[in-house]
Design a protein around this motif. Structure first.
Motif, short mmCIF file in Angstrom:
data_model
loop_
_atom_site.label_atom_id
_atom_site.label_comp_id
_atom_site.label_asym_id
_atom_site.label_seq_id
_atom_site.Cartn_x
_atom_site.Cartn_y
_atom_site.Cartn_z
N THR A 163 16.60 -52.83 11.32
CA THR A 163 15.68 -53.74 11.17
C THR A 163 16.39 -55.38 11.53
O THR A 163 15.58 -56.33 11.77
CB THR A 163 15.47 -53.97 9.54
N ARG A 164 17.43 -55.19 11.77
CA ARG A 164 18.32 -56.67 12.39
C ARG A 164 18.66 -56.42 13.64
O ARG A 164 19.93 -57.05 14.16
CB ARG A 164 19.29 -57.12 11.30
N ARG A 165 18.30 -55.56 14.53
CA ARG A 165 18.98 -55.04 15.86
C ARG A 165 19.15 -56.38 16.88
O ARG A 165 18.14 -57.21 16.54
CB ARG A 165 17.87 -54.02 16.44
N PRO A 204 26.90 -43.11 21.07
CA PRO A 204 28.01 -44.04 20.97
C PRO A 204 27.59 -45.48 21.58
O PRO A 204 26.76 -45.37 22.57
CB PRO A 204 28.99 -43.26 22.00
N GLY A 205 27.85 -46.44 21.04
CA GLY A 205 27.58 -47.70 21.79
C GLY A 205 26.36 -48.35 20.97
O GLY A 205 26.10 -49.60 21.01
N THR A 206 25.55 -47.33 20.36
CA THR A 206 24.53 -48.02 19.72
C THR A 206 24.81 -49.06 18.43
O THR A 206 24.14 -49.95 18.27
CB THR A 206 23.40 -47.01 19.26
N ILE A 207 25.79 -48.66 17.77
CA ILE A 207 26.55 -49.76 16.70
C ILE A 207 27.60 -50.14 17.14
O ILE A 207 28.70 -49.62 17.26
CB ILE A 207 26.59 -48.86 15.41
N ALA A 208 27.55 -51.35 17.44
CA ALA A 208 28.83 -52.17 18.11
C ALA A 208 29.62 -52.62 16.88
O ALA A 208 28.88 -53.25 15.86
CB ALA A 208 28.45 -53.28 18.92
N THR A 209 31.14 -52.73 16.99
CA THR A 209 31.86 -53.35 15.96
C THR A 209 32.32 -54.62 16.43
O THR A 209 32.62 -55.04 17.61
CB THR A 209 32.91 -52.55 15.89
N ILE A 210 31.88 -55.75 15.53
CA ILE A 210 32.41 -57.15 15.82
C ILE A 210 33.61 -57.27 15.21
O ILE A 210 33.64 -57.34 13.93
CB ILE A 210 31.23 -57.98 15.46
N ARG A 211 34.68 -57.09 15.86
CA ARG A 211 36.02 -57.31 15.27
C ARG A 211 35.85 -58.55 14.26
O ARG A 211 35.86 -59.75 14.84
CB ARG A 211 37.14 -57.35 16.31
N GLY A 212 36.52 -58.49 13.22
CA GLY A 212 36.75 -59.51 12.17
C GLY A 212 35.43 -59.90 11.51
O GLY A 212 35.55 -60.80 10.94
N GLY A 214 31.96 -57.78 11.41
CA GLY A 214 30.93 -56.74 11.13
C GLY A 214 30.52 -56.08 12.25
O GLY A 214 31.28 -55.37 13.01
N TYR A 215 29.16 -55.61 12.23
CA TYR A 215 28.54 -54.75 13.18
C TYR A 215 27.16 -55.38 13.47
O TYR A 215 26.61 -56.44 13.25
CB TYR A 215 28.22 -53.34 12.55
N ARG A 216 26.72 -54.72 14.88
CA ARG A 216 25.46 -55.09 15.65
C ARG A 216 24.95 -53.95 16.14
O ARG A 216 25.52 -53.07 16.42
CB ARG A 216 25.83 -56.10 16.57
N TRP A 217 23.62 -53.53 15.94
CA TRP A 217 22.92 -52.49 16.65
C TRP A 217 22.40 -53.08 17.84
O TRP A 217 21.66 -54.08 17.86
CB TRP A 217 21.67 -52.13 15.76
N ASP A 218 23.01 -52.62 18.99
CA ASP A 218 22.48 -53.05 20.16
C ASP A 218 21.37 -52.46 20.77
O ASP A 218 21.15 -51.27 20.97
CB ASP A 218 23.90 -52.68 21.24
N THR A 219 20.60 -53.42 21.17
CA THR A 219 19.33 -52.98 21.85
C THR A 219 19.28 -52.57 22.95
O THR A 219 20.28 -52.76 23.68
CB THR A 219 18.22 -54.17 21.63
#
Length: 219
Positions: A163-165, A204-212, A214-219
């Motif tokens: 919901t916050r992609r 793989p790759g749909t949920i990206a890790t943002i080092r230090g 959190g995370y982001r759902w990549d559209t």
């Protein structure tokens, strides 16, 4: 409307509680920044003083905005431009300088709560992301037409991200949204559930890790 009255001055705090009760609200008196950081979940709006005994109100606002979008109206004696700008840029919905006229303060609280409620009501019931279909109402997910069995926490984690992609979501936001308290929840628990979710989705790759961060759902 449930209102957190965050004010350490007993005379003013009690007066605000009485005034808001008289016009039909349910105010809850809080005296410290820590009180609102632990108790905001049940509130519709926060009335926040900046001069608190345990931490500066701007720091409270910063921590609150890291985990929640609850409406915040600042009520303070600080009338300098720098404080106003810092509060508004820090996520405050409104800024009122003491002494405040009760009728105006009441109106500002209602407007802040109504604005945020309208935003929340615009949420969708489902999300389609390529071959991933997330039913937010039925709490189910399918990948390439195949139903995926997720635990309650895994689904809540997925729902929060989709919901916050495209938006960077902090670890604190996720822990607060799913476990109820970003300041108490164990960070390792999030890692375990994230690993399981990624494995079950198999994308793989749909949920990206943002080092230090959190995370982001990549559209």
């Amino acid at each position: 409307m449930r209102i957190a009255v965050v004010e350490d001055n007993d005379g003013l705090g009690d007066a605000l509680v009485d005034a808001l009760t008289e016009v039909g609200h349910s105010p809850v008196r809080m005296r410290r920044g820590a009180d609102v950081l632990l108790g905001y979940h049940d509130m519709d709006v926060v009335l926040l003083d900046l001069g608190l005994p345990d931490m500066d109100g701007l720091e409270v606002l910063r921590k609150l905005r890291a985990v929640s979008s609850v409406p915040v109206v600042v009520l303070t004696a600080r009338d300098d431009e720098r404080s106003v700008v810092r509060a508004l840029r820090g996520g405050a919905d409104d800024y009122v300088v003491k002494p405040a006229r009760l009728g105006e303060l009441h109106a500002r609280l209602e407007v802040a709560a109504r604005r945020r409620s309208a935003s929340d009501d615009s949420a969708t019931d489902g999300v389609v992301l390529g071959d991933i279909v997330v039913d937010l109402v039925g709490r189910s997910v399918a990948v390439a037409g195949r139903d995926i069995a997720l635990t309650t926490k895994e689904f809540e984690l997925l729902a929060h991200l989709v919901t916050r992609r495209g938006e960077a979501v902090s670890r604190e936001q996720l822990m607060d949204a799913i476990w109820g308290d970003a300041f108490v929840a164990i960070s390792r628990t999030l890692d375990v559930h994230m690993t399981a979710l990624r494995s079950k989705l198999g994308r793989p790759g749909t949920i990206a890790t943002i080092r230090g961060f959190g995370y982001r759902w990549d559209t």
